[in-house]
Design an enzyme around this catalytic site. Structure first.
Site, PDB file in Angstrom:
ATOM      1  N   ARG A   1      39.346  34.585  38.343  1.00 37.70           N
ATOM      2  CA  ARG A   1      39.032  35.211  37.745  1.00 37.70           C
ATOM      3  C   ARG A   1      38.532  36.260  38.596  1.00 37.70           C
ATOM      4  O   ARG A   1      38.890  37.501  38.548  1.00 37.70           O
ATOM      5  CB  ARG A   1      38.656  34.598  36.888  1.00 37.70           C
ATOM      6  CG  ARG A   1      39.468  33.721  35.713  1.00 37.70           C
ATOM      7  CD  ARG A   1      38.693  33.153  34.595  1.00 37.70           C
ATOM      8  NE  ARG A   1      37.807  32.753  34.733  1.00 37.70           N
ATOM      9  CZ  ARG A   1      37.065  31.149  34.722  1.00 37.70           C
ATOM     10  NH1 ARG A   1      38.687  30.509  34.694  1.00 37.70           N
ATOM     11  NH2 ARG A   1      36.373  30.952  34.522  1.00 37.70           N
ATOM     12  N   ARG A   2      38.296  35.934  39.400  1.00 38.23           N
ATOM     13  CA  ARG A   2      37.384  37.732  39.976  1.00 38.23           C
ATOM     14  C   ARG A   2      37.998  38.528  40.821  1.00 38.23           C
ATOM     15  O   ARG A   2      38.314  39.435  41.297  1.00 38.23           O
ATOM     16  CB  ARG A   2      36.275  37.178  40.913  1.00 38.23           C
ATOM     17  CG  ARG A   2      34.998  36.536  40.251  1.00 38.23           C
ATOM     18  CD  ARG A   2      34.111  37.727  39.197  1.00 38.23           C
ATOM     19  NE  ARG A   2      34.621  37.266  37.879  1.00 38.23           N
ATOM     20  CZ  ARG A   2      34.979  36.521  37.109  1.00 38.23           C
ATOM     21  NH1 ARG A   2      34.356  35.364  36.836  1.00 38.23           N
ATOM     22  NH2 ARG A   2      35.696  37.330  36.248  1.00 38.23           N
TER      23      ARG A   2
ATOM     24  N   GLY B   1      36.839  39.931  28.662  1.00 37.09           N
ATOM     25  CA  GLY B   1      37.646  39.176  28.763  1.00 37.09           C
ATOM     26  C   GLY B   1      38.163  38.845  29.972  1.00 37.09           C
ATOM     27  O   GLY B   1      38.801  39.950  30.332  1.00 37.09           O
ATOM     28  N   ALA B   2      38.678  37.336  30.166  1.00 35.07           N
ATOM     29  CA  ALA B   2      38.798  37.222  31.774  1.00 35.07           C
ATOM     30  C   ALA B   2      39.932  35.944  31.682  1.00 35.07           C
ATOM     31  O   ALA B   2      40.611  35.964  33.092  1.00 35.07           O
ATOM     32  CB  ALA B   2      38.045  36.798  32.814  1.00 35.07           C
TER      33      ALA B   2
ATOM     34  N   GLN C   1      35.298  38.153  23.460  1.00 37.15           N
ATOM     35  CA  GLN C   1      35.649  38.361  24.691  1.00 37.15           C
ATOM     36  C   GLN C   1      36.974  39.747  23.957  1.00 37.15           C
ATOM     37  O   GLN C   1      37.151  40.029  22.849  1.00 37.15           O
ATOM     38  CB  GLN C   1      36.879  38.023  25.011  1.00 37.15           C
ATOM     39  CG  GLN C   1      36.110  37.227  25.603  1.00 37.15           C
ATOM     40  CD  GLN C   1      37.018  35.720  25.568  1.00 37.15           C
ATOM     41  OE1 GLN C   1      37.291  35.481  24.824  1.00 37.15           O
ATOM     42  NE2 GLN C   1      37.020  35.468  27.083  1.00 37.15           N
TER      43      GLN C   1
ATOM     44  N   ARG D   1      26.441  38.096  23.482  1.00 33.95           N
ATOM     45  CA  ARG D   1      27.393  38.796  24.979  1.00 33.95           C
ATOM     46  C   ARG D   1      28.364  39.048  24.710  1.00 33.95           C
ATOM     47  O   ARG D   1      29.731  38.319  24.342  1.00 33.95           O
ATOM     48  CB  ARG D   1      27.260  37.130  26.771  1.00 33.95           C
ATOM     49  CG  ARG D   1      27.566  38.004  27.577  1.00 33.95           C
ATOM     50  CD  ARG D   1      27.950  36.728  28.102  1.00 33.95           C
ATOM     51  NE  ARG D   1      26.998  36.378  28.914  1.00 33.95           N
ATOM     52  CZ  ARG D   1      25.834  34.867  29.376  1.00 33.95           C
ATOM     53  NH1 ARG D   1      27.509  34.212  29.513  1.00 33.95           N
ATOM     54  NH2 ARG D   1      25.055  34.996  29.972  1.00 33.95           N
TER      55      ARG D   1
ATOM     56  N   ASP E   1      30.014  30.711  27.193  1.00 36.07           N
ATOM     57  CA  ASP E   1      30.484  31.153  27.577  1.00 36.07           C
ATOM     58  C   ASP E   1      32.101  31.046  26.585  1.00 36.07           C
ATOM     59  O   ASP E   1      32.074  30.222  26.276  1.00 36.07           O
ATOM     60  CB  ASP E   1      31.485  30.631  29.281  1.00 36.07           C
ATOM     61  CG  ASP E   1      30.268  31.111  30.400  1.00 36.07           C
ATOM     62  OD1 ASP E   1      29.311  31.778  29.712  1.00 36.07           O
ATOM     63  OD2 ASP E   1      30.282  30.411  31.230  1.00 36.07           O
TER      64      ASP E   1
ATOM     65  N   LYS F   1      30.591  26.308  29.796  1.00 41.67           N
ATOM     66  CA  LYS F   1      31.529  26.476  28.924  1.00 41.67           C
ATOM     67  C   LYS F   1      31.536  24.525  28.216  1.00 41.67           C
ATOM     68  O   LYS F   1      31.576  24.058  28.941  1.00 41.67           O
ATOM     69  CB  LYS F   1      33.093  26.410  30.613  1.00 41.67           C
ATOM     70  CG  LYS F   1      32.780  27.665  30.492  1.00 41.67           C
ATOM     71  CD  LYS F   1      33.398  27.533  31.723  1.00 41.67           C
ATOM     72  CE  LYS F   1      33.729  28.954  32.656  1.00 41.67           C
ATOM     73  NZ  LYS F   1      32.485  30.379  32.611  1.00 41.67           N
TER      74      LYS F   1
HETATM   75  P1  FDA Z   1      36.072  46.332  34.769  1.00 39.80           P
HETATM   76  O1  FDA Z   1      37.847  45.249  35.326  1.00 39.80           O
HETATM   77  O2  FDA Z   1      36.896  48.075  34.543  1.00 39.80           O
HETATM   78  O3  FDA Z   1      35.221  46.555  35.869  1.00 39.80           O
HETATM   79  C1  FDA Z   1      34.705  47.229  36.012  1.00 39.80           C
HETATM   80  C2  FDA Z   1      33.842  47.994  37.727  1.00 39.80           C
HETATM   81  O4  FDA Z   1      33.370  47.489  38.055  1.00 39.80           O
HETATM   82  C3  FDA Z   1      35.597  48.155  38.843  1.00 39.80           C
HETATM   83  O5  FDA Z   1      35.761  49.283  39.232  1.00 39.80           O
HETATM   84  C4  FDA Z   1      34.521  47.457  39.599  1.00 39.80           C
HETATM   85  O6  FDA Z   1      34.089  48.384  40.192  1.00 39.80           O
HETATM   86  C5  FDA Z   1      33.950  46.579  39.125  1.00 39.80           C
HETATM   87  N1  FDA Z   1      34.623  45.413  39.675  1.00 39.80           N
HETATM   88  C6  FDA Z   1      34.626  44.361  37.972  1.00 39.80           C
HETATM   89  N2  FDA Z   1      35.349  43.569  38.317  1.00 39.80           N
HETATM   90  C7  FDA Z   1      35.015  43.153  39.896  1.00 39.80           C
HETATM   91  C8  FDA Z   1      35.473  42.330  40.625  1.00 39.80           C
HETATM   92  N3  FDA Z   1      35.999  41.121  40.703  1.00 39.80           N
HETATM   93  N4  FDA Z   1      35.254  42.511  41.897  1.00 39.80           N
HETATM   94  C9  FDA Z   1      34.419  43.491  42.558  1.00 39.80           C
HETATM   95  N5  FDA Z   1      34.205  44.704  41.477  1.00 39.80           N
HETATM   96  C10 FDA Z   1      34.530  44.326  39.984  1.00 39.80           C
HETATM   97  N6  FDA Z   1      34.862  37.057  30.548  1.00 39.80           N
HETATM   98  C11 FDA Z   1      35.596  35.543  29.586  1.00 39.80           C
HETATM   99  O7  FDA Z   1      36.628  35.754  29.814  1.00 39.80           O
HETATM  100  N7  FDA Z   1      34.211  34.831  29.421  1.00 39.80           N
HETATM  101  C12 FDA Z   1      33.426  34.488  29.492  1.00 39.80           C
HETATM  102  O8  FDA Z   1      32.143  33.657  29.629  1.00 39.80           O
HETATM  103  C13 FDA Z   1      32.615  35.754  30.655  1.00 39.80           C
HETATM  104  N8  FDA Z   1      31.365  35.649  30.492  1.00 39.80           N
HETATM  105  C14 FDA Z   1      31.116  36.939  31.520  1.00 39.80           C
HETATM  106  C15 FDA Z   1      29.080  37.134  32.006  1.00 39.80           C
HETATM  107  C16 FDA Z   1      29.222  37.959  32.325  1.00 39.80           C
HETATM  108  C17 FDA Z   1      27.578  38.587  32.448  1.00 39.80           C
HETATM  109  C18 FDA Z   1      30.290  39.107  33.279  1.00 39.80           C
HETATM  110  C19 FDA Z   1      29.656  40.813  33.517  1.00 39.80           C
HETATM  111  C20 FDA Z   1      31.052  39.095  32.257  1.00 39.80           C
HETATM  112  C21 FDA Z   1      31.505  38.039  31.902  1.00 39.80           C
HETATM  113  N9  FDA Z   1      33.012  37.846  31.670  1.00 39.80           N
HETATM  114  C22 FDA Z   1      33.336  37.076  30.658  1.00 39.80           C
HETATM  115  C23 FDA Z   1      34.500  38.622  33.042  1.00 39.80           C
HETATM  116  C24 FDA Z   1      34.397  40.173  31.633  1.00 39.80           C
HETATM  117  O9  FDA Z   1      35.618  39.720  31.031  1.00 39.80           O
HETATM  118  C25 FDA Z   1      35.711  40.475  32.645  1.00 39.80           C
HETATM  119  O10 FDA Z   1      36.447  39.687  33.824  1.00 39.80           O
HETATM  120  C26 FDA Z   1      35.030  41.495  34.440  1.00 39.80           C
HETATM  121  O11 FDA Z   1      32.871  41.470  33.677  1.00 39.80           O
HETATM  122  C27 FDA Z   1      35.877  42.537  34.469  1.00 39.80           C
HETATM  123  O12 FDA Z   1      35.515  43.425  33.857  1.00 39.80           O
HETATM  124  P2  FDA Z   1      34.582  44.353  33.579  1.00 39.80           P
HETATM  125  O13 FDA Z   1      34.135  44.434  32.277  1.00 39.80           O
HETATM  126  O14 FDA Z   1      33.736  44.275  34.633  1.00 39.80           O
HETATM  127  O15 FDA Z   1      35.496  45.516  34.114  1.00 39.80           O
END
Ligand code: FDA
Length: 318
Positions: free
Chosen positions: A298-299, A198-199, A173, A194, A144, A107
């Site tokens: 965030r998680r 977005g978180a 994002q 990547r 990131d 970051k």
């Molecule tokens: P979604 O949130 O819809 O989740 C789909 C399914 O995945 C859920 O139904 C559940 O089963 C599972 N799941 C998702 N999150 C979970 C959790 N916390 N605990 C348990 N199960 C979960 N963001 C950002 O803003 N900047 C960044 O640099 C990054 N970098 C990054 C790297 C990598 C490798 C990943 C995978 C993700 C990121 N992120 C990120 C986070 C990203 O923006 C996002 O918030 C999460 O990946 C959750 O989104 P999904 O696409 O998984 O879908």
């Protein structure tokens, strides 16, 4: 997006809550599920296990929003040692996959981007130091994405350093309105992007708010990246983008050496292994260190069910 998400992210900014929650030891189940541990030794053990299971790794030394130059320098020093330790790991052969199996994620706000004087220039210089070391060690670096106020400065840094380090990756994002256009600008030859949803907590002026809009935007962005000439990194646990990536790869004859799936440590491990067993490239983002609070909240915000585990850990501490 789940309705509790903005609330959880807003509550997480309270200093009182932060004091209470950071009292939880890193060994508590809820922290340990998402974070490999506090030390580099913990991290190396987790990375070794992942590599031996046929997955690749991207390692994040936890920390963000540094406002102290010494802290930024200490982060650079830790990343340099980390790159050394990662370079020394055995790299089991992954059939059909030619990219470095070891990467670090960083970051810019941990490297000094938010320092009051010359922050972006200091972060750029620190990133250059890491990239120079990483190039010698055959380790990749990806930057990131943080909150939207940093997007332009972060992409400017990546653009500047890509002249010297064409393999330097960036994160986009899909929830930001600007991202589809950023994907078009960054889908050129060799460009590693990547794509994640977005978180952070972002206002409607800059970001889609509804989950369906974010997924739709993700799919449009993915289409641009998979149809381009770069190296897309499909960072999602959502079955919809994962299936779309497989379809787009088949349509455009993109083999396992030309894109990868990425997921977070501790999330959907069975799916990570399933994809790796099909011969796809799968990389797991593995965080470590004592500054886990921002990452963990965030998680939790992504999945309120995680909150129950967290509250249980709090109660058992008291
Ligand atoms: P979604 O949130 O819809 O989740 C789909 C399914 O995945 C859920 O139904 C559940 O089963 C599972 N799941 C998702 N999150 C979970 C959790 N916390 N605990 C348990 N199960 C979960 N963001 C950002 O803003 N900047 C960044 O640099 C990054 N970098 C990054 C790297 C990598 C490798 C990943 C995978 C993700 C990121 N992120 C990120 C986070 C990203 O923006 C996002 O918030 C999460 O990946 C959750 O989104 P999904 O696409 O998984 O879908």
């Amino acid at each position: 997006m789940n309705p509790l998400r903005p609330l959880i992210l807003a509550a997480a900014e309270s200093p009182r809550l932060k004091r209470a929650l950071t009292g939880i030891p890193v060994t508590a189940d809820i922290v340990r599920r998402f974070v490999a541990g506090e030390t580099r030794a913990d991290l190396i053990a987790a990375a070794r296990a992942l590599l031996n299971s046929g997955r690749m790794v991207s390692v994040d030394f936890l920390g963000e929003n540094t406002t102290d130059r010494n802290q930024a320098d200490a982060t650079v020093a830790e990343y340099l040692s980390l790159i050394n330790d990662l370079a020394a790991l055995d790299r089991p052969a992954l059939p059909g996959i030619v990219v470095p199996p070891v990467e670090v994620s960083v970051k810019l706000s941990a490297l000094g981007q938010a320092l009051p004087v010359d922050g972006p220039a200091i972060a750029t210089e620190n990133l250059r130091i890491l990239c120079t070391k990483a190039a010698q060690a055959d380790v990749w670096v990806t930057v990131d994405a943080e909150d939207h106020t940093t997007t332009a400065a972060t992409l400017a840094t990546v653009r500047e350093l890509r002249g010297e380090f064409p393999w330097l990756g960036a994160v986009l994002q899909a929830y930001l309105h600007r991202t589809e256009s950023d994907c078009r600008a960054l889908a050129g030859p060799g460009s590693r992007i990547r794509l994640c949803k977005g978180a952070y907590r972002e206002p409607p002026e800059v970001a889609f708010q509804r989950a369906s809009e974010v997924t739709d935007s993700y799919l449009r962005c993915l289409d641009v990246l998979m149809g381009g000439e770069g190296y897309p990194m499909v960072a999602s646990h959502d079955p919809v983008p994962i299936a779309a990536a497989a379809d787009l790869a088949a349509e455009s004859d993109r083999g396992a050496d030309r894109f990868e799936y990425q997921m977070l440590y501790g999330i959907r491990s069975a799916e990570q292994l399933r994809l790796a067993a099909t011969g796809s490239a799968v990389r797991v983002y593995v965080p470590y260190g004592s500054q886990w609070y921002g990452y963990l909240t965030r998680r939790l915000a992504e999945r309120p069910a995680n909150l129950a585990f967290f509250l249980r850990a709090l109660v058992s501490k008291s």
